[in-house]
Design a protein around this motif. Structure first.
Motif, PDB file in Angstrom:
ATOM      1  N   GLY A 104       1.018  -1.228  -0.063  1.00  0.00           N
ATOM      2  CA  GLY A 104       0.094   0.006   0.083  1.00  0.00           C
ATOM      3  C   GLY A 104       0.776   1.228  -0.023  1.00  0.00           C
ATOM      4  N   PRO A 115      -8.105   8.648  -5.732  1.00  0.00           N
ATOM      5  CA  PRO A 115      -8.526   7.195  -5.635  1.00  0.00           C
ATOM      6  C   PRO A 115      -7.370   6.051  -5.436  1.00  0.00           C
ATOM      7  CG  PRO A 115      -9.975   8.512  -7.381  1.00  0.00           C
ATOM      8  CD  PRO A 115      -8.933   9.277  -7.048  1.00  0.00           C
ATOM      9  N   ILE A 116      -6.300   6.354  -6.223  1.00  0.00           N
ATOM     10  CA  ILE A 116      -5.160   5.228  -6.014  1.00  0.00           C
ATOM     11  C   ILE A 116      -4.619   5.542  -4.549  1.00  0.00           C
ATOM     12  CG2 ILE A 116      -2.983   4.599  -6.918  1.00  0.00           C
ATOM     13  CD1 ILE A 116      -5.564   3.839  -8.802  1.00  0.00           C
ATOM     14  N   THR A 119      -6.797   3.844  -2.105  1.00  0.00           N
ATOM     15  CA  THR A 119      -6.489   2.475  -2.218  1.00  0.00           C
ATOM     16  C   THR A 119      -5.188   2.136  -1.257  1.00  0.00           C
ATOM     17  OG1 THR A 119      -7.688   2.191  -4.266  1.00  0.00           O
ATOM     18  CG2 THR A 119      -6.250   0.429  -3.461  1.00  0.00           C
TER      19      THR A 119
END
Length: 478
Positions: A104, A115-116, A119
């Protein structure tokens, strides 16, 4: 802290005969690396949130997800990884968690869009399970006396790395950009993984037969997600709003389905009768209520009060953090190991009651003297001793010692998830009162928090003593 020098384990362990155990100091140091890598993920990025928003061109509401998703993932991973480690072993579970966190982190470093990045932050948040897994490793490898001190050392990081991690994160963001924080976290994660691979015993936990209950894990994860958004919706849209009511109904329905499924599983994630048992129920309630009462004061109400130029103390944000956040965090780092050592002398329950009772007195003092910045400062510093030090140490130790013997990873994992729930509830409950401070003052919010802490104290009186607590044979029944 001399207890940490003992390496003759007396606690329950699944080690095969003749298995070599790491020394207590080495084991604690290695686990501390993993714990710090999680804590820096949580705290160093806070002052970088405005810079992240500017980098991706998003507003404060959107960038807030950088932290909210991180803690949501932590709430989910604690119960799941704690129970899974009963089947695959503690070291394997620790390495899986750190591997997900490192992946991560790389995603955050390379993220071309928010958004990435989100995540990656969700994946980083799974590292919250390191706390619960580390406590179990300590209990399985250390003597009772050494276990208490070691839990205190690890719990001392729960409130931040002596209060300077947030400042360092802000400084690095200013000088090197927010990506530099992720490089630090990645380096720590890789170092922790190598150290855990070398030091933490590789043996299988050998405490659970059967298979991991992935259906239960999915349902519990869904329940925690729904509960989180229910609390958030109630805070933002109101408790009577249609979205809030729908989320509330969905949360209850999901929990009912979870209970029905768990009753039919041969090796459930959480046996329903354990959820109703006194050890599990009182530990969870004590954590939720204490966090709801204390966390909101330390990390919300007092910070707003200190920066309010009309009805508060009118301090700059940096000075506010230096006066009202750093001393409590620093005192927690100093006092938590002492509190852990004392558990071997006075018992885990008495240590918990001292932490709960003195935290309540500190909140009452802050409410009484809300207009005096120095007395409020003194009360918050006391919370550093009794909440960060005594309470966090004792409740984390008790979550391990009172966990069901056939599922030792269950209660530490659920208790870890309870921290986030309690903190969220506390802020939600006091936020409307703090928002009306111009009319009713800040004392009302502080008194509400004190009332919640009083309920937490009552629950702490019902927490049973661990069966292996050496003080349980005393007349007082500590």
């Amino acid at each position: 802290m001399t207890a940490l020098s003992s390496d003759a384990p007396q606690s329950v362990s699944a080690a095969p005969t003749g298995a070599r155990r790491p020394g207590p100091i080495l084991l604690v140091t290695v686990l501390l690396l993993g714990v710090i890598s999680f804590q820096l993920n949580a705290s160093m990025l806070t002052p970088a949130l405005p810079a992240i928003g500017a980098h991706f061109g998003v507003d404060a509401g959107q960038v807030a997800q950088v932290q909210s998703l991180f803690f949501l993932a932590g709430a989910i991973s604690g119960p799941l990884m704690g129970r899974w480690s009963d089947f695959i072993g503690r070291r394997t579970a620790l390495l899986i968690v750190i591997g997900i966190m490192a992946t991560g982190t790389v995603l955050c470093l390379l993220a071309p869009s928010l958004p990435i990045l989100l995540t990656g932050r969700f994946m980083q948040g799974t590292s919250s399970a390191i706390f619960a897994l580390s406590y179990i490793v300590l209990q399985e490898n250390l003597s009772r006396a050494a276990f208490g001190t070691a839990v205190g050392v690890l719990a001392s990081i729960n409130g931040g790395v002596a209060g300077f991690d947030g400042y360092l994160g802000g400084l690095m963001t200013e000088k090197l950009g927010f990506h530099s924080i992720f490089w630090v976290v990645l380096a720590l994660a890789l170092g922790a993984a190598l150290a855990i691979l070398r030091v933490v015993p590789a043996r299988h936990a050998a405490v659970a037969t059967g298979r991991m209950d992935w259906w239960g894990a999915a349902l519990l994860s869904t329940f925690l997600i729904l509960l989180t958004y229910f609390v958030q919706s109630g805070s933002e849209a109101g408790w009577a709003a249609v979205p809030t009511l729908l989320l509330g109904a969905g949360t209850l329905l999901n929990f009912a389905v979870f209970c029905l499924v768990e009753k039919r599983r041969a090796t459930p994630l959480v046996a329903v009768h354990h959820l109703r048992s006194r050890p599990v129920l009182t530990v969870i309630l004590s954590t939720v209520l204490t966090l709801a009462g204390v966390f909101a004061v330390m990390n919300f109400t007092v910070i707003v009060l200190s920066q309010d130029s009309e009805h508060g103390f009118g301090l700059d944000p940096s000075l506010s953090a230096l006066l009202y956040l750093t001393p409590a965090a620093l005192l927690g780092v100093l006092c938590a190991p002492l509190a852990g050592w004392l558990t071997g002398k006075i018992g885990w329950r008495l240590a918990l009651r001292i932490g709960s009772a003195c935290s309540l007195l500190a909140l009452i003092g802050a409410a009484f003297f809300v207009e005096n910045r120095w007395l409020v400062l003194a009360m918050i510093a006391c919370l550093g001793i009794f909440y960060n030090g005594f309470f966090l140490t004792s409740i984390n130790g008790l979550s391990v010692l009172l966990s069901p013997k056939e599922a030792p990873g269950t209660l530490p994992g659920i208790n870890g998830a309870s921290f986030g729930l309690g903190a969220s509830l506390g802020v939600v409950l006091v936020a409307p009162l703090v928002a009306r401070a111009s009319e009713i003052g800040y004392a009302t919010g502080l008194w509400l928090s004190a009332g919640i802490a009083a309920a937490a104290l009552l629950v702490s009186l019902m927490v049973p003593a661990p069966t292996d607590d050496s003080t349980t044979t005393t007349p007082e029944g500590n």
